[in-house]
Scaffold this motif. Structure first.
Motif, PDB file in Angstrom:
ATOM      1  N   VAL A  71       0.841  -1.202   0.000  1.00 39.36           N
ATOM      2  CA  VAL A  71       0.000   0.000   0.000  1.00 39.36           C
ATOM      3  C   VAL A  71       0.875   1.251   0.000  1.00 39.36           C
ATOM      4  CG1 VAL A  71      -1.621   1.379   1.372  1.00 39.36           C
ATOM      5  CG2 VAL A  71      -1.994  -1.084   1.101  1.00 39.36           C
ATOM      6  N   ALA A  72       1.850   1.295   0.905  1.00 40.49           N
ATOM      7  CA  ALA A  72       2.730   2.457   0.997  1.00 40.49           C
ATOM      8  C   ALA A  72       3.509   2.680  -0.296  1.00 40.49           C
ATOM      9  CB  ALA A  72       3.694   2.282   2.167  1.00 40.49           C
ATOM     10  N   ALA A  73       3.965   1.584  -0.914  1.00 42.39           N
ATOM     11  CA  ALA A  73       4.747   1.710  -2.145  1.00 42.39           C
ATOM     12  C   ALA A  73       3.896   2.219  -3.304  1.00 42.39           C
ATOM     13  CB  ALA A  73       5.378   0.359  -2.492  1.00 42.39           C
ATOM     14  N   ARG A  74       2.713   1.661  -3.468  1.00 42.09           N
ATOM     15  CA  ARG A  74       1.894   2.039  -4.614  1.00 42.09           C
ATOM     16  C   ARG A  74       1.308   3.442  -4.486  1.00 42.09           C
ATOM     17  NH1 ARG A  74      -1.114  -3.200  -7.333  1.00 42.09           N
ATOM     18  NH2 ARG A  74       0.809  -4.419  -7.577  1.00 42.09           N
ATOM     19  N   ARG A  75       1.176   3.925  -3.272  1.00 45.77           N
ATOM     20  CA  ARG A  75       0.644   5.274  -3.095  1.00 45.77           C
ATOM     21  C   ARG A  75       1.546   6.339  -3.720  1.00 45.77           C
ATOM     22  NH1 ARG A  75      -0.692   6.819   2.834  1.00 45.77           N
ATOM     23  NH2 ARG A  75      -1.254   8.739   1.717  1.00 45.77           N
ATOM     24  N   VAL A  76       2.837   6.009  -3.953  1.00 47.20           N
ATOM     25  CA  VAL A  76       3.769   6.977  -4.543  1.00 47.20           C
ATOM     26  C   VAL A  76       4.206   6.564  -5.945  1.00 47.20           C
ATOM     27  CG1 VAL A  76       4.580   7.744  -2.282  1.00 47.20           C
ATOM     28  CG2 VAL A  76       5.747   5.853  -3.412  1.00 47.20           C
ATOM     29  N   GLN A  77       3.593   5.510  -6.486  1.00 45.92           N
ATOM     30  CA  GLN A  77       3.938   5.036  -7.825  1.00 45.92           C
ATOM     31  C   GLN A  77       2.803   5.344  -8.800  1.00 45.92           C
ATOM     32  OE1 GLN A  77       4.563   0.832  -7.371  1.00 45.92           O
ATOM     33  NE2 GLN A  77       6.477   1.074  -6.214  1.00 45.92           N
ATOM     34  N   GLU A  78       3.170   5.603 -10.050  1.00 44.59           N
ATOM     35  CA  GLU A  78       2.173   5.738 -11.102  1.00 44.59           C
ATOM     36  C   GLU A  78       1.862   4.346 -11.674  1.00 44.59           C
ATOM     37  OE1 GLU A  78       0.470   8.178 -11.609  1.00 44.59           O
ATOM     38  OE2 GLU A  78       1.596   9.974 -11.069  1.00 44.59           O
ATOM     39  N   PRO A  79       0.649   4.122 -12.131  1.00 38.53           N
ATOM     40  CA  PRO A  79      -0.456   5.097 -12.267  1.00 38.53           C
ATOM     41  C   PRO A  79      -1.295   5.249 -10.996  1.00 38.53           C
ATOM     42  CG  PRO A  79      -1.145   2.985 -13.139  1.00 38.53           C
ATOM     43  CD  PRO A  79       0.281   2.802 -12.691  1.00 38.53           C
ATOM     44  N   TYR A  80      -0.913   4.519  -9.940  1.00 41.31           N
ATOM     45  CA  TYR A  80      -1.758   4.465  -8.744  1.00 41.31           C
ATOM     46  C   TYR A  80      -1.858   5.818  -8.040  1.00 41.31           C
ATOM     47  CZ  TYR A  80      -0.142  -0.276  -9.705  1.00 41.31           C
ATOM     48  OH  TYR A  80       0.209  -1.447 -10.331  1.00 41.31           O
ATOM     49  N   ARG A  81      -0.749   6.535  -7.944  1.00 39.48           N
ATOM     50  CA  ARG A  81      -0.722   7.757  -7.126  1.00 39.48           C
ATOM     51  C   ARG A  81      -1.650   8.841  -7.652  1.00 39.48           C
ATOM     52  NH1 ARG A  81       4.926  10.889  -7.537  1.00 39.48           N
ATOM     53  NH2 ARG A  81       3.625  12.436  -6.500  1.00 39.48           N
ATOM     54  N   SER A  82      -1.928   8.824  -8.956  1.00 38.30           N
ATOM     55  CA  SER A  82      -2.766   9.873  -9.539  1.00 38.30           C
ATOM     56  C   SER A  82      -4.261   9.547  -9.459  1.00 38.30           C
ATOM     57  CB  SER A  82      -2.393  10.101 -11.006  1.00 38.30           C
ATOM     58  OG  SER A  82      -1.060  10.578 -11.099  1.00 38.30           O
ATOM     59  N   ARG A  83      -4.574   8.341  -9.059  1.00 39.86           N
ATOM     60  CA  ARG A  83      -5.980   7.946  -8.986  1.00 39.86           C
ATOM     61  C   ARG A  83      -6.651   8.553  -7.756  1.00 39.86           C
ATOM     62  NH1 ARG A  83      -5.115   1.513 -10.516  1.00 39.86           N
ATOM     63  NH2 ARG A  83      -4.738   1.851 -12.763  1.00 39.86           N
ATOM     64  N   ARG A  84      -7.932   8.820  -7.885  1.00 44.43           N
ATOM     65  CA  ARG A  84      -8.699   9.422  -6.807  1.00 44.43           C
ATOM     66  C   ARG A  84      -9.962   8.616  -6.511  1.00 44.43           C
ATOM     67  NH1 ARG A  84      -4.527  11.277  -6.337  1.00 44.43           N
ATOM     68  NH2 ARG A  84      -3.852  13.470  -6.290  1.00 44.43           N
ATOM     69  N   ILE A  85     -10.483   8.818  -5.316  1.00 46.67           N
ATOM     70  CA  ILE A  85     -11.775   8.258  -4.925  1.00 46.67           C
ATOM     71  C   ILE A  85     -12.774   9.399  -4.906  1.00 46.67           C
ATOM     72  CG2 ILE A  85     -13.087   7.061  -3.130  1.00 46.67           C
ATOM     73  CD1 ILE A  85     -10.386   5.982  -2.087  1.00 46.67           C
ATOM     74  N   ARG A  86     -13.844   9.261  -5.658  1.00 47.26           N
ATOM     75  CA  ARG A  86     -14.878  10.292  -5.682  1.00 47.26           C
ATOM     76  C   ARG A  86     -16.118   9.763  -4.967  1.00 47.26           C
ATOM     77  NH1 ARG A  86     -15.234  12.825 -11.158  1.00 47.26           N
ATOM     78  NH2 ARG A  86     -13.450  13.965 -10.300  1.00 47.26           N
ATOM     79  N   VAL A  87     -16.607  10.553  -4.035  1.00 46.42           N
ATOM     80  CA  VAL A  87     -17.759  10.162  -3.227  1.00 46.42           C
ATOM     81  C   VAL A  87     -18.865  11.198  -3.419  1.00 46.42           C
ATOM     82  CG1 VAL A  87     -18.592   9.610  -0.908  1.00 46.42           C
ATOM     83  CG2 VAL A  87     -16.206   9.143  -1.524  1.00 46.42           C
ATOM     84  N   ARG A  88     -20.006  10.730  -3.885  1.00 51.27           N
ATOM     85  CA  ARG A  88     -21.171  11.601  -4.046  1.00 51.27           C
ATOM     86  C   ARG A  88     -22.233  11.182  -3.041  1.00 51.27           C
ATOM     87  NH1 ARG A  88     -19.529   9.679  -8.956  1.00 51.27           N
ATOM     88  NH2 ARG A  88     -18.579  11.188 -10.397  1.00 51.27           N
ATOM     89  N   VAL A  89     -22.790  12.145  -2.355  1.00 51.09           N
ATOM     90  CA  VAL A  89     -23.773  11.870  -1.302  1.00 51.09           C
ATOM     91  C   VAL A  89     -25.042  12.668  -1.583  1.00 51.09           C
ATOM     92  CG1 VAL A  89     -24.230  11.890   1.182  1.00 51.09           C
ATOM     93  CG2 VAL A  89     -21.873  11.621   0.340  1.00 51.09           C
ATOM     94  N   VAL A  90     -26.166  11.979  -1.555  1.00 53.46           N
ATOM     95  CA  VAL A  90     -27.477  12.630  -1.643  1.00 53.46           C
ATOM     96  C   VAL A  90     -28.250  12.223  -0.395  1.00 53.46           C
ATOM     97  CG1 VAL A  90     -29.623  12.876  -2.927  1.00 53.46           C
ATOM     98  CG2 VAL A  90     -27.453  12.618  -4.162  1.00 53.46           C
ATOM     99  N   LEU A  91     -28.653  13.224   0.372  1.00 50.18           N
ATOM    100  CA  LEU A  91     -29.250  12.959   1.676  1.00 50.18           C
ATOM    101  C   LEU A  91     -30.538  13.745   1.815  1.00 50.18           C
ATOM    102  CD1 LEU A  91     -29.002  11.866   4.626  1.00 50.18           C
ATOM    103  CD2 LEU A  91     -27.571  13.859   5.119  1.00 50.18           C
TER     104      LEU A  91
END
Length: 323
Positions: free
Chosen positions: A233-253
């Motif tokens: 986990v620590a290694a891939r967080r600073v490697q491409e293409p993994y480091r540029s990926r994001r988590i998008r969270v949409r909430v409707v309440l």
């Protein structure tokens, strides 16, 4: 101000908070010394807008917590049978939002650290009660008043939509899970058990998106070697293409349901696997139980065809009540 240093049993309470105005907050003071209880009563003699009760020990305080919970608890650290640290821990487990201030005649940084780690929200040496008791309680009550107003405001909310974008930080994902639970709980439509279930489901979904989606790490590695998994986990967080990926969270309440759409930027997975029946062995799998927990704790769970977006729904109009 109402003060009774002899007992902590049932007493007339001010009216609960209404649209016309908030009720008077209540402080419960816990100390096995009658002298100290009377001393604190004198110090609080001029403190307006506070209902004060006293308990001679932790056991009595816990009984009062079940019978008629206070809004703030001030407890001695050193007491027979059950000390203030254990009391703070139990209060924190039973009512996580209840502020606990611990006081001791001995003082010192070590005691302060122990108190805060036990769930206390503040620490007050008895040697400084004359100077610090009133301002310490005022800070706590200001926070109480703010939370009460925020809660009343949240209950008036009818709908809300928000979007978050996170990098691949597990701590940030866990924090967001709690923030989202707090947003839903602010409506006053979830009991304590439902809040716990919602937090578990959100955290599993967010960490699945992070570990298995964006970082493309399988559950097998975690089952075989936890340390190696987190090293990856620590290694891939600073490697491409993994480091540029994001988590998008949409909430409707709204007051009927809370809908959470969690999208990762990984390659996805075979969504046919998500529809299989839950097996008892899923509970024992380290890293393979996330989907099972999500499906168990949420009312609806679905994936897009690619498998990189999960949508989870918790209905809020099914008779759930605040706890």
């Amino acid at each position: 101000m109402m003060i009774d240093t002899e007992r902590c049993g049932p007493r007339p309470r001010p009216a609960a908070s209404t649209d016309e105005g908030p009720r008077t907050p209540r402080l419960l003071v816990v100390d096995d010394s009658e002298f100290e209880r009377r001393r604190i009563a004198v110090l609080l003699g001029g403190f307006e807008g506070l209902d004060v009760g006293f308990a001679p020990g932790a056991a009595e305080a816990l009984e009062e917590l079940e019978r008629d919970p206070p809004d703030l608890l001030l407890s001695d650290l050193v007491m027979p049978e059950m000390d203030g640290l254990e009391l703070a821990r139990r209060v924190h487990e039973a009512r996580p939002g209840l502020p606990v201030i611990l006081m001791t005649a001995f003082g010192g940084e070590q005691e302060a650290v122990r108190a805060l780690r036990s769930g206390a929200s503040d620490y007050l040496p008895k040697s400084r009660l004359d100077k610090d008791l009133t301002p310490t309680l005022r800070r706590a009550l200001d926070a109480f008043a703010f939370d009460l107003r925020r809660h009343r405001l949240a209950r008036g909310m009818r709908s809300q939509a928000s979007t978050y974008e996170l990098d691949n930080d597990p701590e940030l994902a866990s924090m967001l899970a709690q923030v989202l639970v707090d947003e839903v709980a602010g409506l006053g439509l979830l009991d304590r058990s439902a809040r716990i279930r919602l937090r578990v489901a959100l955290q599993e979904a967010l960490l699945n998106a992070l570990f298995h989606g964006n970082l493309e790490l399988g559950s097998e590695l975690r089952r075989e070697d936890e340390a190696a998994f987190h090293a990856h986990v620590a290694a891939r967080r600073v490697q491409e293409p993994y480091r540029s990926r994001r988590i998008r969270v949409r909430v409707v309440l709204d007051r009927r349901a809370a809908v959470f759409e969690i999208e990762d930027q990984g390659p996805g997975f075979d969504v046919r696997c998500a529809g299989r029946p839950v097996e008892p062995e899923d509970l024992k799998r380290v890293g393979g139980r996330g989907l099972m927990l999500m499906r168990t704790f949420m009312d609806e769970v679905s994936h897009n065809s690619r498998g990189n977006v999960v949508t989870m729904t918790m209905r809020l109009d099914a008779g759930r009540s605040p706890g």
